[in-house]
Scaffold this active site. Structure first.
Site, PDB file in Angstrom:
ATOM      1  N   LYS A 122      19.548  38.104  46.703  1.00 50.31           N
ATOM      2  CA  LYS A 122      20.406  37.511  45.577  1.00 50.31           C
ATOM      3  C   LYS A 122      19.453  36.388  44.634  1.00 50.31           C
ATOM      4  O   LYS A 122      19.772  36.407  43.465  1.00 50.31           O
ATOM      5  CB  LYS A 122      21.647  36.657  46.169  1.00 50.31           C
ATOM      6  CG  LYS A 122      22.845  37.424  46.339  1.00 50.31           C
ATOM      7  CD  LYS A 122      23.955  36.535  46.518  1.00 50.31           C
ATOM      8  CE  LYS A 122      25.255  37.437  46.920  1.00 50.31           C
ATOM      9  NZ  LYS A 122      26.376  36.693  47.216  1.00 50.31           N
ATOM     10  N   LYS A 203      26.266  53.032  48.515  1.00 45.04           N
ATOM     11  CA  LYS A 203      27.699  52.654  48.669  1.00 45.04           C
ATOM     12  C   LYS A 203      28.135  52.456  47.437  1.00 45.04           C
ATOM     13  O   LYS A 203      27.797  52.033  46.359  1.00 45.04           O
ATOM     14  CB  LYS A 203      27.604  51.340  49.460  1.00 45.04           C
ATOM     15  CG  LYS A 203      27.951  51.654  51.026  1.00 45.04           C
ATOM     16  CD  LYS A 203      27.742  50.189  51.688  1.00 45.04           C
ATOM     17  CE  LYS A 203      28.656  49.068  51.552  1.00 45.04           C
ATOM     18  NZ  LYS A 203      28.813  48.042  52.367  1.00 45.04           N
ATOM     19  N   LYS A 206      30.159  47.552  42.517  1.00 45.08           N
ATOM     20  CA  LYS A 206      30.219  47.436  41.072  1.00 45.08           C
ATOM     21  C   LYS A 206      28.520  47.283  40.606  1.00 45.08           C
ATOM     22  O   LYS A 206      28.469  47.288  39.485  1.00 45.08           O
ATOM     23  CB  LYS A 206      30.734  45.935  40.836  1.00 45.08           C
ATOM     24  CG  LYS A 206      32.361  46.107  41.359  1.00 45.08           C
ATOM     25  CD  LYS A 206      33.030  46.493  39.955  1.00 45.08           C
ATOM     26  CE  LYS A 206      34.078  47.186  40.148  1.00 45.08           C
ATOM     27  NZ  LYS A 206      35.288  46.482  40.383  1.00 45.08           N
TER      28      LYS A 206
HETATM   29  N1  TRP Z   1      29.325  35.920  52.653  1.00 45.95           N
HETATM   30  C1  TRP Z   1      30.580  37.015  52.632  1.00 45.95           C
HETATM   31  C2  TRP Z   1      30.171  38.129  51.508  1.00 45.95           C
HETATM   32  O1  TRP Z   1      29.209  37.795  50.805  1.00 45.95           O
HETATM   33  C3  TRP Z   1      31.712  36.343  52.292  1.00 45.95           C
HETATM   34  C4  TRP Z   1      32.269  35.205  53.136  1.00 45.95           C
HETATM   35  C5  TRP Z   1      32.365  33.830  52.939  1.00 45.95           C
HETATM   36  C6  TRP Z   1      32.829  35.323  54.478  1.00 45.95           C
HETATM   37  N2  TRP Z   1      32.853  33.383  54.096  1.00 45.95           N
HETATM   38  C7  TRP Z   1      33.017  34.312  55.133  1.00 45.95           C
HETATM   39  C8  TRP Z   1      32.800  36.830  55.425  1.00 45.95           C
HETATM   40  C9  TRP Z   1      33.597  34.095  56.342  1.00 45.95           C
HETATM   41  C10 TRP Z   1      33.424  36.755  56.528  1.00 45.95           C
HETATM   42  C11 TRP Z   1      33.707  35.342  57.092  1.00 45.95           C
HETATM   43  O2  TRP Z   1      30.707  39.029  51.439  1.00 45.95           O
END
Ligand code: TRP
Length: 337
Positions: A122, A203, A206
């Site tokens: 990212k 996959k 978007k």
């Molecule tokens: N980081 C995850 C993603 O990018 C999103 C997420 C935030 C998450 N908090 C979480 C996933 C807690 C599982 C549990 O998709």
């Protein structure tokens, strides 16, 4: 249908998984994750935050974030997460998340955060790399640990964050005494693997920048049909499930199978040409999404009702998060106010 039998089953396992309010859900999100969450809610105690604070790690238009958060909540509800069965809420409505995240930022090392592959990916795409983007996994750990979650159903790309969450919990516990429950990542085997219709070796996503390759949950039936009919296949004409040799056809079979409750191999039976396979896959997806789209339209027409449902979720979540945070504050030795 014996609803009471479902409701009264003892709910032992707590599962938690969050989703960012970034854009609309597509068929890959639905068949790969959300539909699985909708099933799990009946046998486990399920928590699903819409993680708006994770979204602000990259710049967001202020007028858009709230709308996107409401819309994502409505898409989850339309996709089958029932606010009377599971706990669906907005992360920023439960302020314990940010406070807990700070304690966990102080429990994770710079080195550990530097090794997160999602951060590397990212940050390569950002001109401005916020400190929050770097410490994001500590906030994610707070999301999970505040609820003593047993299991976190996530895609493969999140495994590393869940492993880190376990390490953070273990470290906090060994420094300050038993406080957090280390969770388990579960990558659901049942989730269908949905690939981009134009780039079937990637996959569905978007970020691929191929709008014709993605079926959105809220696409018109006519668009769904058009996109599926235009899906990339190959120059043979045999219909067979073979991911390596025939990624495009295999993707259609995965989608058709998932939409009709069959394996891709079962879905392949009876087809000898691509045309009918595409037509039936398109029909099956239109039928699969029809009730979801209808429910979404109802929710969208009544935002106050969604807000009411989200408040119930946030109240339920806060009642649990507050207890865990208090335990953490006490164990770390903060002065009681
Ligand atoms: N980081 C995850 C993603 O990018 C999103 C997420 C935030 C998450 N908090 C979480 C996933 C807690 C599982 C549990 O998709």
């Amino acid at each position: 249908m014996e609803i009471s039998a479902v409701r009264w089953r003892p709910m032992t396992t707590r599962v938690l998984s969050g989703i960012q309010p970034s854009g609309d859900l597509h068929l890959g999100n639905y068949l790969g994750a959300i539909r699985n969450w909708a099933r799990i809610q009946h046998t486990a105690d399920a928590f699903h935050p819409v993680v708006d604070l994770h979204a602000v790690t990259v710049p967001q238009a202020p007028g858009e974030l709230g709308k996107a958060t409401l819309r994502m909540s409505q898409m989850l509800m339309a996709g089958g997460l029932d606010p009377e069965v599971c706990t669906i809420f907005v992360q920023s409505h439960v302020r314990e998340h940010t406070e807990c995240a700070w304690l966990l930022e102080c429990t994770v090392s710079f080195g550990e955060l530097s090794r997160m592959t999602q951060f590397k990916d990212k940050s390569n795409q950002q001109e401005f790399i916020s400190a929050g983007l770097f410490t994001y996994p500590a906030l994610q750990a707070a999301d999970i640990l505040l609820y003593d979650a047993d299991e976190v159903p996530v895609g493969d790309d999140q495994r590393q964050h869940i492993e880190l969450t376990r390490d953070i919990a273990d470290r906090f516990n060994s420094r300050y005494g038993p406080t957090f429950k280390p969770p388990e990542a579960v990558v659901p085997a049942a989730g269908a693997r949905v690939m981009d219709l134009q780039h079937p070796t990637h996959k569905m996503s978007k970020s691929l920048d191929s709008p014709r390759g993605t079926v959105d949950l809220l696409d018109d039936p006519a668009d769904i049909v058009r996109k599926i009919k235009a899906a990339v296949t190959d120059s043979e004409s045999e219909v067979r499930y073979d991911i390596k040799a025939k990624p495009g056809v295999s993707n259609l079979l995965s989608i058709l199978g998932a939409a009709t409750g069959r394996t891709p191999e079962e879905a392949a039976e009876g087809y000898s040409m691509y045309g009918p396979l595409k037509a039936d896959t398109a029909d099956a997806v239109v039928e699969l999404l029809r009730p979801i789209q209808a429910r979404f339209a109802e929710l969208e027409a009544d935002p106050a009702e969604t807000s009411r449902l989200l408040k119930i979720g946030a109240d339920k979540a806060r009642a649990i998060a507050a207890v865990t945070l208090e335990r953490a504050r006490t164990n770390i030795g903060l002065l009681t106010p």
